[in-house]
Design a protein around this motif. Structure first.
Motif, PDB file in Angstrom:
ATOM      1  N   ALA A  48       0.959  -1.216  -0.009  1.00  0.00           N
ATOM      2  CA  ALA A  48      -0.037  -0.135  -0.082  1.00  0.00           C
ATOM      3  C   ALA A  48       0.858   1.296  -0.080  1.00  0.00           C
ATOM      4  O   ALA A  48       1.905   1.375   0.795  1.00  0.00           O
ATOM      5  N   LEU A  49       0.532   2.246  -0.702  1.00  0.00           N
ATOM      6  CA  LEU A  49       0.921   3.456  -0.563  1.00  0.00           C
ATOM      7  C   LEU A  49       0.328   4.243   0.465  1.00  0.00           C
ATOM      8  O   LEU A  49      -0.470   3.783   1.357  1.00  0.00           O
ATOM      9  N   GLN A  60      -3.528   4.213   2.685  1.00  0.00           N
ATOM     10  CA  GLN A  60      -4.097   2.910   1.948  1.00  0.00           C
ATOM     11  C   GLN A  60      -4.275   2.863   0.714  1.00  0.00           C
ATOM     12  O   GLN A  60      -5.332   2.164   0.212  1.00  0.00           O
ATOM     13  N   ALA A  61      -3.699   3.455  -0.157  1.00  0.00           N
ATOM     14  CA  ALA A  61      -3.996   3.424  -1.747  1.00  0.00           C
ATOM     15  C   ALA A  61      -3.408   2.113  -2.216  1.00  0.00           C
ATOM     16  O   ALA A  61      -2.190   1.928  -1.853  1.00  0.00           O
ATOM     17  N   PRO A  62      -4.005   1.699  -3.169  1.00  0.00           N
ATOM     18  CA  PRO A  62      -3.445   0.377  -3.972  1.00  0.00           C
ATOM     19  C   PRO A  62      -1.999   0.784  -4.523  1.00  0.00           C
ATOM     20  O   PRO A  62      -2.044   1.831  -5.119  1.00  0.00           O
ATOM     21  N   GLY A  63      -1.006  -0.150  -4.321  1.00  0.00           N
ATOM     22  CA  GLY A  63       0.379   0.439  -4.767  1.00  0.00           C
ATOM     23  C   GLY A  63       0.646  -0.413  -6.268  1.00  0.00           C
ATOM     24  O   GLY A  63      -0.385  -0.637  -7.066  1.00  0.00           O
ATOM     25  N   ARG A  79      -2.410  11.406   0.099  1.00  0.00           N
ATOM     26  CA  ARG A  79      -1.549  11.035  -0.985  1.00  0.00           C
ATOM     27  C   ARG A  79      -1.701  11.922  -2.258  1.00  0.00           C
ATOM     28  O   ARG A  79      -2.802  12.392  -2.525  1.00  0.00           O
TER      29      ARG A  79
END
Lengths: 263, 555
Positions: free
Chosen positions: A192-193, A196-199, A260
């Motif tokens: 995760a970035l 909690q953003a999908p990386g 982010r």
């Protein structure tokens, strides 16, 4: 000894009509995988990529696109052969998404064919074109037409022309084939970035089989688009690459999440 | 049931077309009758007309049993050829002011026996009309077809002479005058009316002033008379449009091997290339026609994405086409004529190869697309095209590659970012069932797609894409005061597919009905790592209960 050697050469000539040079190997980037492959994935060969489960088609297609990126000689076009059924059920191939993986859509030629038989016939034609860099042959389910003979035909044509053929199979079980390697692919949770953003794309890849070398091995690979190579994910690692992040409070439910700056 | 056609034997017995079958049987009990198949007759006539292409490209059908050839200019061009002079196109095949000879060949529509081998025949070069007519008759006779043939100054005259002439005449005008009025090919009532007025032949009509005739029998009759006598201009409508360039080779001895025919075609392609260079043009389509000595013809056509005048390009494509043929070319007893046409010529300036090689790469790509298109089918080979819109499913389209020679330039992805756009995109987006989500602009926590429940672990969003209100007509814009927005039936490409129900998949993929609603996109990842692109269709102040859709799948 010399006689023995000469005899071997003669047999090879009879069997293949021509000497087969050792294939050029392309390293995937992840050390363990390359070691298991003996240096890398062979160009000018047929490789099979299976979606591990019914709904893992996108992951397998992504892996095929990534391999195509790796195997592609500079400036050569990629051909992607699809069935109409795949366009309907699996969604159409989205050019910006391909660009996000690192495959330039301007170098991609898409062929949409009505059924598996015409697709295999077209694939046999395409694999013979030496101008093509790589071909992705996307086949859904278990078509009757795809037997050992058809697969062998593709493999021989790929060896002769130098085209890397990637057979992408969705909703299918592995059967007999002449492929150099066979993979099973499923999606894996990304690192995760911030917030909690999908990386980056993370795939769980299993080497089911390879010719001439011990098979087996399962790795978790993260695709690095800028470097055009795979990285092997260490368990519990942090983001390998991330956008500019700024730690700040955000008025969300948990209160602690950072945000982010994307895009 | 009435008799449509009769053979010579039956005609000699006094029967005539139009008689009822019962009457005919009463007269000749041993009469053998076959059902009339007008479609088969028509197809047979088409095939014969294909074969007639060898004499002139201007061929027209004259149903049910005639073929009209416009041989204007053909004789000269044949004569030129005999002198070994310029080989090449029919120069527009324009109609000169001089006499326009017409050959009309009503044929008996019985299937003829296959022609025997034609060997050792002379080079068919026609010095005059009689030689041409003799060649036509000889070739049809080989196919077992009995011909009535006439050559005249206008199509109607040739047709009338071929059908109605019973005795020889000194010249064309004289022969026309002797024809019965039925030769005008008007309806039966008119013919009867003319006969009752004592006007039995064309000569009777031609001698009279036209104004009283028009007053009594109508302008239609006078027009038909004028066309027949060549007073009014008339021309045939050829079955095929004349190609821009035409090259051909005739052989005294038919060539029996397909490879040899290909060598001849290569030579013709070189000629075509020279002609194209003179015109500063390039061909987009090349069609080859192989004429077998027994009258059968075989067509082969190839198309290129970019105009070309490199003879190698169409030659290679043609070989690909022959390799991909389901039924190989059967030379039979050999081809005695081969013709290459370039129907589509586009301007093509002289080019210099780029030093950096970028242009060359694109040309190689176009050549590859042509090759594959020739083998697989042109419409199936697609390349991506960017469209200037924010709506994701319309922004990138895969269109037939042959129609878009210009390559699209794609924006490079933002460095360091994970993929922000999905690899697979659903069009239309698939509706999903969302059980829990954050109000007002949060992501779903859980959703059901294709009967499977997905638990969202990670997400990013919303990325807001507003509806393209500027594409909708003003009077269809919703009233900003209204709380709910009614679906806009529209010109917008977005709702052209309408609602789709897919029972088998369990999901209800429906195209969002209102193109004006804002879409809030989320990149989400479920607990197993599968990555999806979802959107909520409508903000909370736009829609009452906004729907959720799954739009794409990430790798």
């Amino acid at each position: 000894m010399d006689a023995h050697h000469a005899l071997r050469e003669r047999i090879a000539r009879i069997e293949r009509q021509r000497p087969v040079d050792a294939p050029a190997l392309v390293a995937l980037g992840a050390g363990d995988v390359d070691r298991a492959l003996g240096g890398g994935l062979a160009r000018a060969r047929l490789h099979e990529i299976f979606a591990a489960e019914r709904d893992e088609t996108a992951g397998a297609a992504g892996f095929a696109a990534m391999l195509a990126c790796l195997m592609l000689p500079a400036g050569a076009p990629v051909l992607w052969l699809r069935q109409e059924e795949a366009e309907r059920q699996g969604g159409r191939l989205h050019a910006p998404g391909l660009a996000e993986i690192g495959l330039d859509p301007a170098r991609l030629v898409l062929a949409v064919l009505p059924d598996a038989v015409t697709l295999l016939r077209a694939a046999a034609d395409v694999v013979r074109c030496a101008e093509v860099g790589a071909v992705v042959i996307e086949l859904w389910r278990q078509p009757q037409a795809l037997d050992l003979t058809a697969s062998r035909r593709l493999a021989v044509a790929a060896e002769a022309s130098g085209v890397t053929a990637l057979m992408l199979r969705a909703q299918a079980e592995p059967g007999p084939s002449a492929a150099q390697t066979r993979w099973s692919v499923r999606a894996a949770p990304s690192i995760a970035l911030e917030a909690q953003a999908p990386g980056n794309t993370m795939l769980d890849v299993e080497l089911l089989r390879q010719r001439g070398r011990p098979s087996g091995g399962r790795w978790r690979l993260e695709w690095d688009r800028e470097a055009a190579r795979f990285g092997q994910a260490a368990a519990g690692g942090t983001a390998a690459s991330g956008a500019v992040a700024a730690a700040a409070e955000r008025g969300s439910a948990d209160g602690a999440a950072a945000f982010r700056l994307a895009g | 049931m009435r008799i449509v056609a009769l053979d010579a034997n039956a005609l000699a017995q006094g029967l005539a077309p139009g008689l009822t079958l019962a009457d005919a049987r009463a007269r000749i009990p041993e009469l053998a009758a076959i059902d009339h198949d007008s479609l088969a007759d028509r197809l047979w006539l088409e095939r014969l007309a294909d074969g007639c292409d060898r004499w002139t490209p201007m061929v027209a059908l004259d149903p049910p049993d005639g073929i009209t050839l416009d041989i204007t200019g053909c004789l000269e061009s044949f004569a030129l050829r005999s002198g070994g002079g310029k080989r090449g196109s029919f120069p527009g095949a324009g109609r000169g002011p001089g006499p326009q000879p017409e050959a009309n060949a009503p044929s008996d529509t019985r299937r003829g026996a296959r022609a025997p081998a034609c060997t050792g025949e002379a080079d068919p070069i026609f010095a005059n009309e009689a030689a041409l007519a003799a060649d036509v008759e000889r070739r049809f006779a080989l196919a077992g077809i009995h011909l009535r043939l006439a050559i005249a100054g206008s199509p109607e005259a040739a047709q009338a002479l071929a059908r109605f002439q019973t005795m020889p005449a000194a010249d064309e005008a004289g022969a026309l005058r002797r024809l019965p009025v039925a030769a005008l090919r008007l309806d039966e009532d008119m013919v009867v009316a003319l006969r009752r007025a004592g006007l039995k032949t064309i000569g009777d009509l031609a001698a009279r002033p036209t104004a009283p005739l028009a007053a009594r029998f109508g302008a239609e009759m006078v027009d038909a008379l004028d066309r027949l006598l060549g007073r009014a201009d008339s021309r045939i409508v050829p079955r095929r449009a004349l190609p821009a360039l035409l090259f051909e080779r005739r052989f005294a001895e038919p060539i029996a091997r397909t490879e040899d025919a290909l060598v001849v075609l290569d030579a013709l392609m070189h000629e075509a290339a020279l002609a194209l260079e003179e015109r500063r043009g390039g061909g987009r389509r090349f069609s080859a026609r192989l004429y077998r000595s027994d009258g059968a013809v075989r067509d082969l056509a190839v198309e290129t994405g970019l105009p070309t005048r490199d003879p190698q390009v169409p030659a290679r494509l043609l070989r690909e086409r022959i390799d991909a043929l389901a039924d190989p070319i059967d030379p039979g007893f050999g081809f005695d004529m081969i013709r290459l046409a370039v129907p589509l010529v586009e301007p093509l300036a002289a080019t210099q190869l780029g030093l950096e090689g970028g242009q060359l790469g694109e040309e190689a790509m176009a050549a590859l697309v042509d090759r594959l298109g020739t083998r697989i089918g042109g419409g199936r080979i697609r390349r991506f095209r960017q469209i200037d819109t924010h709506i994701p499913e319309q922004a990138a389209l895969a269109l037939p590659a042959i129609a878009l020679p210009d390559p699209a330039r794609w924006a490079a992805p933002v460095p360091g970012e994970p993929p922000l756009r999905p690899l697979h995109l659903f069009d239309p987006p698939q509706r999903i069932e969302v059980t829990m989500y954050e109000v007002p602009d949060g992501p779903p926590h859980r959703f059901r797609w294709r009967r499977t429940l997905h638990e969202v672990a990670r997400f990013e969003g919303p990325e807001r894409i507003a509806g393209e209100w500027w594409r909708v007509r003003v009077d269809r814009l919703p009233d900003p005061g209204a709380s709910t927005v009614r679906p806009v039936p529209g010109r917008d490409a977005m709702d052209c597919d309408g609602e789709q129900l897919d029972e088998t998949r369990g999901a209800v993929p429906g195209r969002p009905a209102n193109p004006l609603l804002t879409r809030d996109y989320f990149r989400v990842e479920d607990v197993r790592g599968r990555r999806f692109w979802l959107f909520r269709h409508g903000l909370y102040d736009e829609a009452d209960r906004p729907d959720w859709y799954l739009h794409g799948l990430f790798a």
